[in-house]
Design an enzyme around this catalytic site. Structure first.
Site, PDB file in Angstrom:
ATOM      1  CG  ASP A 288      33.716 -98.723  46.148  1.00  0.00           C
ATOM      2  OD1 ASP A 288      33.976 -97.711  46.821  1.00  0.00           O
ATOM      3  OD2 ASP A 288      34.474 -99.139  45.247  1.00  0.00           O
TER       4      ASP A 288
HETATM    5  C1  BGC Z   1      36.834 -96.731  45.497  1.00  0.00           C
HETATM    6  C2  BGC Z   1      37.238 -97.545  46.704  1.00  0.00           C
HETATM    7  C3  BGC Z   1      37.546 -96.635  47.865  1.00  0.00           C
HETATM    8  C4  BGC Z   1      36.349 -95.760  48.127  1.00  0.00           C
HETATM    9  C5  BGC Z   1      36.515 -94.847  49.315  1.00  0.00           C
HETATM   10  C6  BGC Z   1      35.777 -95.706  45.814  1.00  0.00           C
HETATM   11  O1  BGC Z   1      35.562 -94.829  44.771  1.00  0.00           O
HETATM   12  O2  BGC Z   1      36.358 -97.612  44.497  1.00  0.00           O
HETATM   13  O3  BGC Z   1      38.341 -98.346  46.384  1.00  0.00           O
HETATM   14  O4  BGC Z   1      37.898 -97.390  48.989  1.00  0.00           O
HETATM   15  O5  BGC Z   1      36.091 -94.977  46.985  1.00  0.00           O
HETATM   16  O6  BGC Z   1      37.379 -93.812  49.058  1.00  0.00           O
END
Ligand code: BGC
Length: 761
Positions: A288
């Site tokens: 993530d």
């Molecule tokens: C979130 C994810 C997301 C990623 C990319 C993160 O802050 O937890 O769910 O896919 O950002 O945008």
């Protein structure tokens, strides 16, 4: 132009065998040969470069914006980018990679296509309330059609985290509290996104997230600590991730939280033992957003150390953090990470690109014509309306307050009546998508009976400055009205007095759910309740239409409103969909996939709990209970009303005992006893009465949807097999155990009929 670019690339790689246009299992050997040859040419730096995923462009969800991305692309030090879309923007970056980098390896383009791309469908929690797997699949398919026509080939979806704590803002992004339903939805979404052939230009690589247990953060506070027994993980939290992987999901995203004291992105047990070895996952693992860097705060070491931990855990790609990019080469040279580990990670990223067909044609997702024909096409708008209708849950309807009658004077009151911004919920960022959303008022104005409708704003959506000041710096768009709260209420009361019935449209601002949007109290905001109290005092019937992204505490509203319709944030076609349900042109059929508590003190509250040694007994003091509230929720899992009513017969079993190779058929007659046609979701639950480990009081094991005309009956048949009775025991072995079972069938997890059967071995 396109042909010329493609030709350049094919010449460049013609020393390797060309990849087939269509990827299939039979292509494994060809893919290996192709990637072996390519990797022989790659330097260690270029291999590490593939593990780098920067965010470029329109929308960032975290504090770090990648710098020097263009330069890195030219140097072959970028594997893919995310947050860039539109054919033009994608072509620009792809040209850089395939024309200017040494080995001309194409980029992969990711984005959070969560509940639609430009055409927005209901938030995931809403869509799950449809219990309609075909619908879920069709929305994912439509999202893939649209996003792939906008240059994208990778979506960070489905989010399948089981969530039992409505304080957590991200409950809006998932399918609720149940592992069985969650698994069915995970599968439907993966199949919808990926189709049967990833190399087609209208499919997306799916990314199952957030592995693992992100939904179990303590106190519902986002990013917080998770601690859980393995038996609970395997039985209750892992099934949807596993179902998505079994359905062929090509990638997995790590979660921000720790699991057994080790953050997921450094957790070798999770990434290698569970995912790769136990579940045979051979796709790519991406972290993530800056999750590796955040392990410094978790207390796992400095930047180089957390990079080492993450690579050795089996992570392939570093989202935004640049830790692999900065330290990967040195970690190999110093022997902290093996060359084989980097090779394996690089290979998985190249394999994803190969399966998507990017080596064959790096511009295959870049087409102005497809972009024009796919985005916001009529079929997607129709699907958005259908999904919105099927997601709505009728929570209360007394004295037939709903549907509204066309000869009534109706006062529509509330800050969400004319709203567009909030209808689409969070994760709907693609190019101001919300501007295409149809408000309820715009839909009402198209009706022939529109002269019967009155309007007043009634209150601000958010008067609480603590919340407003946290949301507005991040696009909250919450602007207090120039009129005072009292003036707004007075106006609303006057409007209500002129009407036969009041429809109050209230709820959360879209930013009050989603990431970093936890709440410690989950009722309607005070200023909204004040408005409802004033409206109630007029003596007019009040229908409450809710737009929100989590279970809310609604005890007062349940007692005092005549009807309550939960519409979630239902997407681009929210307005027309809500209008058609309010006026009875469509009959609501949604059922809750998360329990609605009476108050926040009951949280976490979920239907598939354990019995305890002292289950509640009102005649006994020392039993499991609260002094100030019942144990039961306000609205249980699986609950939802209809404009018609259904009666259930008794359960008929074809036999009361089975061995593991046999099946039991459970049948039940369901009758539409009301005046209009309706769809009912018939739910089957099982309880294993005695186990070597304690078993939940009920577990959903099957459901069927049936459409019935007034007076019509249908026999619903369910088949129960040994597989439905299996669970992970204390050795984490999947088994069933002989003994007594209870079987329940009903309209929700509370209102059921029951029967008994035995499993004999
Ligand atoms: C979130 C994810 C997301 C990623 C990319 C993160 O802050 O937890 O769910 O896919 O950002 O945008």
């Amino acid at each position: 132009m396109l042909k010329k670019k493609t030709a350049t690339l094919l010449i460049a790689i013609s020393t390797f065998c060309l990849p087939p246009a269509v990827y299939s299992q039979n292509s494994d050997a060809k893919m290996k040969t192709y990637i072996d040859a390519l990797m022989k040419k790659m330097t260690l730096e270029e291999k590490v470069g593939q593990l780098h995923l920067p965010s470029v462009g329109f929308d960032v969800t975290g504090p770090i914006v990648s710098k020097g991305v263009e330069e890195n692309i030219r140097k072959g030090l970028v594997g893919g980018v995310f947050n860039t879309y539109t054919p033009n923007a994608v072509r620009k970056l792809q040209e850089m990679a395939v024309n200017e980098s040494r080995l001309k390896i194409p980029l992969i383009f990711g984005y959070d296509v969560i509940h639609g791309h430009r055409t927005i469908f209901p938030i995931s929690l809403g869509l799950s309330s449809s219990w309609d797997m075909d619908l879920v699949k069709r929305t994912a398919r439509a999202a893939a059609e649209e996003a792939s026509a906008d240059g994208l080939n990778w979506t960070f979806s489905p989010m399948v985290d089981i969530a039992r704590d409505p304080r957590w803002g991200r409950v809006s992004e998932g399918a609720g509290e149940d592992p069985f339903l969650g698994s069915a939805i995970a599968k439907a979404m993966v199949v919808g996104y990926q189709g049967t052939d990833l190399s087609l230009n209208n499919t997306l690589l799916a990314c199952v997230k957030h592995f693992a247990l992100y939904g179990a953060s303590e106190a519902g506070r986002d990013y917080n600590t998770v601690d859980m027994s393995r038996i609970k993980m395997y039985n209750e939290y892992f099934p949807p991730y596993k179902a998505a992987i079994n359905a062929g999901a090509g990638s997995v995203m790590t979660s921000f939280n720790e699991v057994e004291g080790i953050p997921a992105s450094a957790n070798k047990w999770l990434m290698t033992d569970v995912l790769r070895k136990q579940w045979n996952f051979n796709g790519l693992i991406v972290t993530d957003y800056t999750a590796i860097n955040e392990m410094i705060n978790h207390g796992m070491g400095d930047e180089k150390k957390v990079g080492e931990l993450s690579l050795n855990a089996g992570v392939d790609m570093d989202m935004v953090g640049e830790v692999f990019l900065k330290h990967g080469v040195e970690l190999v040279k110093s022997g902290k990470v093996s060359q084989a580990q980097i090779d394996a990670a690089c290979r998985r990223i190249l394999e994803a690109k190969y399966k998507l067909g990017l080596f064959q044609d790096p511009y295959k997702y870049v087409s102005e014509e497809r972009n024009k024909s796919q985005i916001l096409s009529q079929d997607k708008l129709d699907l958005s309306k259908e999904a919105a209708v099927k997601s709505m849950v009728l929570l209360k309807n007394s004295n037939e307050a709903l549907p509204l009658k066309s000869n009534q004077k109706i006062a529509f009151i509330g800050p969400l009546v004319k709203d567009q911004r909030n209808l689409v919920g969070s994760w709907s960022g693609a190019s101001d998508t919300y501007k295409n959303a149809r408000s309820l008022w715009s839909a009402l104005e198209l009706r022939s009976d529109k002269s019967n409708f009155l309007y007043a704003k009634g209150c601000n959506l958010v008067d609480d400055s603590l919340i407003r000041n946290k949301l507005n710096p991040h696009g909250g768009d919450i602007i207090p009205d120039s009129k005072s709260p009292q003036q707004l209420i007075d106006e609303a009361v006057k409007t209500a007095q002129q009407a036969d019935v009041v429809v109050a449209v209230l709820g959360e601002a879209f930013g009050m759910t989603g990431e970093a949007a936890s709440r410690s109290s989950i009722g309607l905001l005070d200023n909204q309740v004040e408005l409802l109290k004033a409206l109630k005092k007029t003596g007019k019937p009040v229908v409450l239409v809710l737009m929100n992204g989590r279970p809310l505490t609604l005890e007062w509203e349940d007692k005092n409103m005549d009807a309550i319709l939960e519409t979630w944030f239902s997407g681009t076609m929210a307005g027309p969909a809500i209008a058609s349900v309010l006026f009875g042109e469509q009959n609501p059929s949604g059922k809750l996939t998360m329990t609605f508590p009476r108050n926040v003190g009951q949280v976490p509250i979920y239907y598939n709990n354990k019995n305890t040694g002292r289950p509640f007994d009102e005649n006994q003091k020392y039993t499991s209970k609260y002094l100030d509230a019942p144990n039961t929720p306000l609205y249980p899992f699986g609950y939802g009303l209809s404009y018609t009513s259904f009666s259930y017969g008794d359960i008929k079993l074809n036999t009361a005992s089975m061995n593991p190779s046999q099946k039991i058929t459970a049948s039940m007659q369901v009758t539409n006893t009301g005046k209009v046609e309706g769809v009912e979701t018939v739910q089957l639950y099982v309880r294993d009465m005695v186990g070597s480990v304690t078993r939940p009081v009920k577990e959903l094991k099957a459901f069927q949807q049936v459409s019935l005309k007034p007076g019509e009956s249908k026999m619903i048949n369910f088949s129960i097999s040994n597989e439905d009775l299996m669970f992970y025991n204390s050795d984490l072995k999947m088994i069933s155990e002989a003994g007594d079972f209870k079987l329940f069938i009903g309209t929700n997890s509370r209102d059921v009929k029951e029967a008994n059967f035995k499993l004999v071995k």
